[in-house]
Every structure is written in structure tokens, then in C-alpha cells.
Scaffold this active site. Structure first.
Site, mmCIF file in Angstrom:
data_model
loop_
_atom_site.group_PDB
_atom_site.id
_atom_site.type_symbol
_atom_site.label_atom_id
_atom_site.label_comp_id
_atom_site.label_asym_id
_atom_site.label_seq_id
_atom_site.Cartn_x
_atom_site.Cartn_y
_atom_site.Cartn_z
ATOM 1 N N GLU A 1 0.824 -1.226 0.004
ATOM 2 C CA GLU A 1 0.023 0.007 -0.074
ATOM 3 C C GLU A 1 0.909 1.240 -0.095
ATOM 4 O O GLU A 1 0.429 2.222 0.641
ATOM 5 C CB GLU A 1 -1.052 -0.010 1.112
ATOM 6 C CG GLU A 1 -2.003 -1.238 1.204
ATOM 7 C CD GLU A 1 -2.824 -1.237 2.300
ATOM 8 O OE1 GLU A 1 -2.915 -0.323 3.114
ATOM 9 O OE2 GLU A 1 -3.671 -2.260 2.297
ATOM 10 N N GLU B 1 -5.344 -9.909 0.570
ATOM 11 C CA GLU B 1 -6.064 -9.616 1.710
ATOM 12 C C GLU B 1 -7.631 -9.343 1.146
ATOM 13 O O GLU B 1 -7.718 -8.491 0.060
ATOM 14 C CB GLU B 1 -5.696 -8.443 2.452
ATOM 15 C CG GLU B 1 -4.370 -8.322 3.136
ATOM 16 C CD GLU B 1 -4.013 -7.190 4.063
ATOM 17 O OE1 GLU B 1 -5.355 -6.537 4.589
ATOM 18 O OE2 GLU B 1 -3.002 -6.844 3.917
#
Length: 398
Positions: free
Chosen positions: A154, A307
């Protein structure tokens, strides 16, 4: 056939021959076979980690609250991939945690997805720390546990200490990749930005400041502003030679801000987010690049969803837990996925029940904590998923 049944069949067959000595010998041999040590783990090369068809099933666990063996028992399968997080550089405690994770994977899984978080900033990613990591990975690989390293995930977000610093990020990633590729042949590198809906994620502590070199690098359309029209992924890409896998976390948080309401996901949301065609979350996300087409198809990288899960807030009203989660996993594990997304090689469920700062409250992301949800989830798991081995293995040379 179960081992206990095998012993019984051999003994009965021997007695039928009328030879007590033979029966004793065959019974002893069967007992030895039943108590034989588990097989030696196969040491894989990084080029062998992606399956030829289908996708590896993975899980993100709170290892201390729910050990991998317990989760595998609840699920009825050993996950092919288990996700672990650690700060980087890691201290002795982090080193021990890494070994603990590898031991659990060897016993009750197959592969470790190691997420490294340089919480002190990218300047802390020293050559010494990188070399120590590569040496640890080599030992873990030699013990029969392959590893996929998700370094500083991220990085296009503004909430992490390594966020929105494309030049420093790419340099650090490439140094880690070079050491891993040279020293740990059973480990692969994953590049995993955040889904670009809402980019450039203004307001975070680490957002790029106007007038800086990072801001200029992120201004891909050259208009002097950072907006959703700028490419949310490309400035952070470290290069095909450094990247073995690409990944993107895709969650159902809801259909618009503020998060926290219990809402059934819209049909087709998962595929739309992966391809940059999602129109939701309170705005039009269709300016987001097609992640799957660019990095999975054009660059030929195996794609991972490291995820995924669907928000259920037990403190709120609204839609039912099972309805929300089943609607989401029905998209994630849809029968059409292998045909529509053949480069999608890993899907990992986020199996946590935790407090989330985004809603300042609890979120139950799990699928195995309650009987009704677990039964529905296991019944819906498709046959194109790839699992870990049915029995444990031991480290070579152990």
C-alpha cells in the site's frame, strides 16, 4: 484408507492364513508403516510457486489468537498460503516470530506470505537489514517453506511511513529484491499497492507535498495537481525484473462513506475493482487503471489478492452477517474466476475479528468463528482452489 484401518486389514488377513508368526510379522510391519515419519518437505524454486491452473487459497490470521492448526481444523483444509506481518528491520523478537510462523506453515500449511512493514521509514531499510533478511529467508526455504515477500504494501497510500515516496520506495524495493533473488531461491517478491479508488488519498500523514520531487513524480498527467486522474500505480512500480508477483487487497467496506454500516456488496464489485471499472464508494472510480490487464496480462505477472473480506459490524444494524459475507465470497470465488482471470493465482481471506480505526469500532471479517457462516463458507469453496498438502512434512535433514 486410514492408517488404523490398514493395520486392521493386514492383521486379519494374516490370521486367516493360519500362521501366527506371519501374523505377528505383518502386524509389526504395518505398525511400523503406520508410525512412519511424515514425508520430507519439497524445496521449491520461486518459479514453481504459482499454480498452473486455479488459485492458491490463503489466510491472514491472528497467529496468537488462532493458530494455523486450529484454523485448518475449522476449515477442513490446510491453506496453501499463510500471511504474516512484521516490522522491518525486525529485532530479535521479530526474528523469533518469523521462525514461529515458518514452523506453523511447515506443520499445517505450505507457503508463507511475509509482509514487511518499514514502520520507521524507508531510510531504515539498510543494506545490513536487507542482507540479514535474505539470509533468514534462505534458511527458511532450505527447511522446506517457500516465501513470498510483500515489501512495504500500500505504498501509494498516505497512511504509512513509506507512503507516497515513489523514488525512495522503488530504490528500497529493488535492493530487497536483488538480495532475495540472489540468496533465497525459494522466495519471491510481491509488489502490492492499495486499490486506487479514492486516490490520491488526501489528508494522510504522509501524503506527498506540492513542490516536492515526489509530488512531481506522482503528477502523471502534468497538471500540477494530484487527483484521481493521475495513475495510482505506475509511479511506484519497481520494474519487471524486481517483481515476481503483483497483488492488491480488495475489501468490501460498504458502498459509500462513512464506513461502518452493514451492507450487502453490489453485484460484480470484486471484478470491477480488479479491472478499474467500479462505480461506487460515493464516487466514480472508473478513472482507476485496470490493474489486472496492465500487471497480470500485459506484464505476465501472477496476480494475488493478499487480503480480502467483507465488513460486518456486530455493533450496528442493517444487513445480516451471512448475507453480507456470502455475497462477497460468492464474487471472490465465483465459478467464472479461472476463465475470466487466469492470471489470478492467489486469494487470501482476512480472518480477523478486530477494532478498525476507519469506523472506530469492531469489525468481524471472519468466516470460521460462527457455525452458520463456517458451514456456508466451506460448502461454497470451489474446486478450482489449490490447498496445502493433506499431511505435515519435515524439514530436509531434520
Amino acid at each position: 484408507m486410514k492408517e488404523s484401518s490398514l493395520v486392521a486389514v493386514v492383521v486379519v488377513g494374516a490370521l486367516a492364513l493360519g500362521g501366527g508368526t506371519i501374523a505377528t510379522q505383518l502386524s509389526a510391519r504395518a505398525e511400523q508403516e503406520a508410525q512412519a515419519p511424515p514425508p520430507v518437505c519439497t524445496v521449491l524454486d520461486r518459479s514453481e510457486l504459482a499454480p498452473g491452473s486455479g488459485a492458491l487459497y490463503g489466510v491472514n490470521l491472528d497467529w496468537e489468537d488462532k493458530p494455523l492448526a486450529d484454523y485448518a481444523d475449522r476449515l477442513g483444509h490446510r491453506p496453501a498460503v499463510s500471511v504474516s506481518f512484521t516490522g522491518f528491520p525486525y529485532d530479535e523478537r521479530g526474528h523469533d516470530y518469523l521462525r514461529m510462523a515458518a514452523d506453523q506453515v511447515r506443520a499445517d500449511g505450505q507457503m508463507l506470505l511475509l509482509t514487511l512493514e518499514p514502520q520507521g521509514g524507508l531510510e531504515k531499510v539498510t543494506d545490513e537489514a536487507v542482507q540479514a533478511l535474505a539470509a533468514d529467508l534462505a534458511e527458511i526455504n532450505d527447511s522446506g517453506v517457500p516465501v513470498i515477500v510483500r515489501f512495504a504494501h500500500e505504498m501509494n497510500g498516505s497512511w504509512y511511513a513509506w507512503g507516497q515516496q515513489p523514488t525512495a520506495y522503488v530504490e528500497a524495493y529493488r535492493r530487497v529484491a536483488e538480495a532475495v533473488h540472489e540468496q533465497a531461491p525459494g522466495s519471491a517478491m510481491m509488489w502490492a499497492p492499495n486499490y486506487g479508488g479514492g486516490y490520491p488519498f488526501a489528508g494522510g500523514e504522509h501524503e506527498a507535498e506540492p513542490g516536492t520531487a515526489d509530488f512531481a513524480a506522482l503528477d502523471t498527467d502534468g497538471n500540477g495537481e494530484l487527483t484521481m486522474a493521475d495513475d495510482a500505480y505506475a509511479p511506484y512500480y519497481p520494474g519487471d525484473d524486481a517483481v515476481d508477483w503483483v497483488g492488491m487487497s480488495l475489501y468490501h467496506w460498504g458502498d459509500q462513506h462513512p464506513w461502518g454500516e452493514n451492507e450487502v456488496p453490489e453485484p460484480g464489485k470484486f471484478a470491477a475493482q480488479l479491472t478499474g471499472t467500479y462505480d461506487g464508494a460515493g464516487g466514480d472510480d472508473r478513472a482507476v487503471p485496470d490493474f489486472y490487464a496492465e500487471y497480470g496480462e500485459r506484464r505476465g505477472k501472477p496476480v494475488a489478492i493478499p487480503e480480502t473480506a467483507a465488513l460486518y459490524n456486530p455493533a450496528a444494524g442493517g444487513a445480516d452477517e451471512l448475507a453480507i459475507k456470502q455475497a462477497w465470497w460468492g464474487q471472490v470465488f465465483d465459478p467464472s474466476i479461472p476463465q475470466d482471470f487466469p492470471q489470478l493465482k492467489l486469494i487470501s481471506w482476512f480472518e480477523w475479528d478486530k477494532h478498525e480505526v476507519e469506523i472506530d469500532g469492531p469489525v468481524d471479517w471472519t468466516t470460521t468463528n460462527t457455525a452458520a457462516v463456517r458451514e456456508a463458507f466451506t460448502a461454497d469453496l470451489p474446486d478450482w482452489l489449490r490447498w496445502g498438502p493433506e499431511e505435515s512434512c519435515t524439514a530436509p535433514g531434520a
